[in-house]
Each structure stands twice: as C-alpha cells, then as structure tokens.
Write a protein that holds these residues in place. Structure first.
Motif, short mmCIF file in Angstrom:
data_model
loop_
_atom_site.label_atom_id
_atom_site.label_comp_id
_atom_site.label_asym_id
_atom_site.label_seq_id
_atom_site.Cartn_x
_atom_site.Cartn_y
_atom_site.Cartn_z
N LEU A 44 0.54 -1.11 0.13
CA LEU A 44 0.22 -0.49 -0.13
C LEU A 44 1.24 1.61 0.10
N HIS A 45 1.71 1.63 0.51
CA HIS A 45 2.47 2.53 1.09
C HIS A 45 3.81 3.03 -0.60
N LEU A 46 4.25 1.64 -0.82
CA LEU A 46 4.68 1.88 -2.17
C LEU A 46 3.79 2.18 -3.43
N LEU A 47 2.37 2.03 -3.00
CA LEU A 47 1.43 2.06 -4.12
C LEU A 47 1.46 3.34 -4.07
N ARG B 261 3.21 6.48 -2.48
CA ARG B 261 3.86 7.21 -2.27
C ARG B 261 5.01 7.14 -3.57
N HIS B 262 5.22 5.50 -4.48
CA HIS B 262 6.34 5.81 -5.19
C HIS B 262 5.14 4.95 -6.87
N GLU B 263 4.19 4.58 -6.74
CA GLU B 263 3.49 4.78 -7.86
C GLU B 263 4.05 3.20 -8.18
N VAL B 264 4.55 2.66 -7.76
CA VAL B 264 4.81 0.90 -8.14
C VAL B 264 3.36 -0.12 -7.36
N ALA B 265 3.12 -1.03 -8.37
CA ALA B 265 2.08 -2.20 -7.60
C ALA B 265 2.78 -3.58 -7.39
N LEU B 266 2.96 -3.72 -6.37
CA LEU B 266 2.83 -5.55 -6.16
C LEU B 266 1.73 -5.76 -5.62
N ALA C 81 10.82 0.94 -12.29
CA ALA C 81 10.40 0.52 -11.16
C ALA C 81 10.75 -0.24 -10.25
N LEU C 82 11.84 -0.79 -10.44
CA LEU C 82 12.35 -1.55 -9.20
C LEU C 82 13.75 -0.33 -8.68
N ALA C 83 14.09 0.22 -9.19
CA ALA C 83 14.55 1.94 -9.25
C ALA C 83 13.93 2.61 -7.89
N ARG C 84 12.40 3.03 -7.73
CA ARG C 84 11.58 3.55 -7.25
C ARG C 84 11.65 2.57 -6.21
N LEU C 85 11.59 0.87 -6.41
CA LEU C 85 11.40 0.46 -4.95
C LEU C 85 12.26 0.51 -4.03
#
Length: 258
Positions: free
Chosen positions: A204-207, A209-214, A240-244
């Motif tokens: 949720l917080h990754l999505l 704050r960084h707009e990456v969906a896992l 996406a990996l850089a954002r992760l």
C-alpha cells in the motif's frame, strides 16, 4: 515451494476430495519435475477418492532448460485428473478470455452443462483466434519466453542489490515472490507514525508514495512476501525497481523495533 509427498499425505483426510496443483506456479515460479510429481502420485494411488486439478497455463514459460510435465502424464493419473489451460499467458491473449479443460468425459460433460448456463460459450472471434494460436506454431511463444528470461534476469539481478530481501529464483511463469519481512515493524522516515506491519502495508505505501504496484503475499497465504510481475517492458521494470529501492531505503528498521 514444492509440495512434498510427506506434507501431502499428512494433509489428506477422509474429507479430502481434490488436490489443486499449479506448475509453473503463480506466484513463486516453481516448476515440478517428473520425479517430484511421481512422488505425489505415489501418495495419491493410496487415496483413489482424491481427484486432481492441474493448472498448467504457464506450461510454455519455463526457463533454464527445464521441461514441462503434465500431471495427467503420470501412470494412473489421467482418469483422475483435469488439466486446465488457456491462451492469456504464453500467447498473450488476455483480452480474449479463452481457456479450456482436458478431463475425463464425465467431468467434461458436467463442465459443459454448467458453462452453458453461465456464459453459453466464448465468442466466435476468441475461438478462431485460439485455433490460430494452436495451429500457428510456437515460434512467437519461444521468442516471448526468451524475452521473459531476460527480464527475469534483470529483475532478480536488481533485487539482489537491495539489502535484506530474499527470493526463490523463478523457474517458470513471470513472477518473483520476494520475502520482505525484514522490513516489518519498520517506519517510513518521512512519516514516522506509519509502521509497516505486513505485506499489505508494504504494498500500500509503495503504491501511494512511489506508484509501484505489487501484490501482497497474504493473497497467496504467505504474508511475509510480495509478488512482482516482470510481464512488462525492461524500461518500466528498471524504473519500478529504482522506485522500490528508494522506498525500501526510506524504511528504518532495528532489531528492537522488529
């Protein structure tokens, strides 16, 4: 991520009716070998009342020279196994909504009766597209598999550079199932009141704050993990990996917090 014969036998009770298998597996990418399947079949031969549903939709997306094995190939299993497959993965025909089942006639007939009352049948366009896919050879599928293999390497090489992540090297499909539990109990540095408690929080917080969906691992009964798909372009994956990586670097953890 391979079911052992010991675990299978321990799980079977007088109420057990069905064993669901998936190889190559979503979300882990695990692939069963003939010997691993035969070990399960040996157990099942003791329990003739247990039917098998084998999901083989990723059969053409296998890497490292491994070969697909259908559970129905094993001695004595064909008449007590239904194989489900489709076109959305290897043939990239997701929008056509077309799949099929290979099963004993009594079960296939029952499936036809149920489907006739639900959807009647797939549209004719999808059916013709499916026939073309099956008759057109596997050249494009092989090209797709090779491309997926390169993306798999890109993703796993990048994940190895991120501290405290662990994962099983996928042998098939197009996912990596990553253990992120080291970061549970951690706080996001820019918002100390936010604590990452589980896989849903992590995603949720990754999505946000960084707009990456896992996908949270809790959906697959493993709340320590998250699933990443490499079914997209290499450029998108790199971003996406850089954002992760940036997201994980913002999570402060300590043994006392954990």
């Amino acid at each position: 991520y391979i079911l052992s014969p010991e675990a299978l036998e321990k799980a079977i009770t007088n109420k057990t009716k069905l064993l669901l298998l998936n190889s190559p597996c979503n979300p882990t990418g695990a692939v069963y070998s003939w010997d691993q399947y035969e070990a399960l079949a040996k157990v099942l031969r003791k329990y003739p009342g247990v039917f098998v549903l084998s999901d083989e939709i990723y059969e053409h997306l296998i890497y490292d020279g491994l070969k697909h094995v259908s559970f129905a190939q094993l001695p004595g299993m064909r008449d007590r196994c239904a194989v489900v497959n489709g076109f959305s993965k290897a043939f990239a025909m997701t929008g056509y909504r077309l799949g099929y089942v290979a099963a004993p006639l009594w079960l296939a007939s029952a499936c036809g009766k149920i489907q006739s009352q639900l959807t009647s049948s797939p549209c004719s366009i999808s059916q013709h597209a499916g026939v073309s896919a099956l008759l057109g050879g596997l050249e494009k599928v092989i090209e797709l598999r090779e491309d997926f293999s390169k993306r798999r390497q890109l993703v796993t090489d990048s994940l190895k550079q991120i501290p405290n992540l662990s994962f099983f090297m996928p042998q098939g499909a197009f996912y990596v199932f990553i253990d992120v539990s080291h970061y549970f109990g951690g706080q996001i540095s820019s918002s100390p009141s936010i604590v990452i408690k589980n896989s849903e929080d992590f995603c949720l917080h990754l999505l946000e704050r960084h707009e990456v969906a896992l996908v949270p691992g809790v959906a697959f009964f493993d709340n320590n993990c998250v699933r990443i798909s490499y079914s997209t372009s290499a450029d998108v994956l790199r971003d996406a990996l850089a954002r992760l990586c940036k997201y994980i670097s913002s999570i402060s953890t300590s043994s006392s917090v954990r």
